[in-house]
Write an enzyme that holds these catalytic residues in place. Sequence first.
Site, PDB file in Angstrom:
ATOM      1  CB  ALA A  23      -0.932  -0.003   1.208  1.00  0.00           C
TER       2      ALA A  23
ATOM      3  CG  LEU B 152      -0.988   2.046  -4.887  1.00  0.00           C
ATOM      4  CD1 LEU B 152      -0.769   1.905  -6.382  1.00  0.00           C
ATOM      5  CD2 LEU B 152      -2.253   1.321  -4.443  1.00  0.00           C
ATOM      6  CE1 TYR B 153      -3.098   4.098  -1.485  1.00  0.00           C
ATOM      7  CE2 TYR B 153      -2.196   3.687   0.691  1.00  0.00           C
ATOM      8  CZ  TYR B 153      -3.200   3.517  -0.238  1.00  0.00           C
ATOM      9  OH  TYR B 153      -4.302   2.768   0.064  1.00  0.00           O
ATOM     10  NE  ARG B 154       5.790   7.995   0.986  1.00  0.00           N
ATOM     11  CZ  ARG B 154       5.324   8.923   1.796  1.00  0.00           C
ATOM     12  NH1 ARG B 154       4.448   9.821   1.368  1.00  0.00           N
ATOM     13  NH2 ARG B 154       5.719   8.965   3.059  1.00  0.00           N
TER      14      ARG B 154
END
Length: 183
Positions: A144, A147-149
């Site tokens: 997660a 992904l966000y980075r």
Amino acid sequence: MRLVPWTPDDLARRLNDVVTVYGEAMGYRSSVLEARLGYIATHLRRPGFRAVATLTTEGDLVGFGYGYTGAVGQWWHDQVRSALDEPARKAWLTDCFEVVELHVRPHAQGHGIGARQLRALLSMASGRTTLLSTPEADETKSRAWRLYRRFDFVDILRDFYFPGDERAFAVLGRQLPLDATPK
């Protein structure tokens, strides 16, 4: 597998499947999941509601994501708002699309499903900014977080505790619209 936009009615029809995927992805006990049914149902009619789902060819739910326009009086929004100073509130919470849930069944993780769901959801979102929360974790090991980075989310709050959850969370944000393809 196919990624499809969902209306509030689509999500409502599959609410039990949604909560099952949510529970598998987050590792929550069944007692927590029962409470989630009610709060997810209330989100369906919020302004700016957008949702996506990933389905197998047989129609089984593999993943989903949804969000809506944040506003004063909404529990998550108010929790985050109370932790920010006034300049951060104005920068991040004015005209904000809140990514409320984004989950993929554990056995299907690591194949780009979450990235496709997030890209589709943010492409449908209205607003100047977007925010989400995620459990604190090792950024190099957590799918997660990676992904966000990749989607250029930045830290807004770290080590934040929401009432009723013993885990620390991070609140992450980015500007909208989603222009570039993530790395």
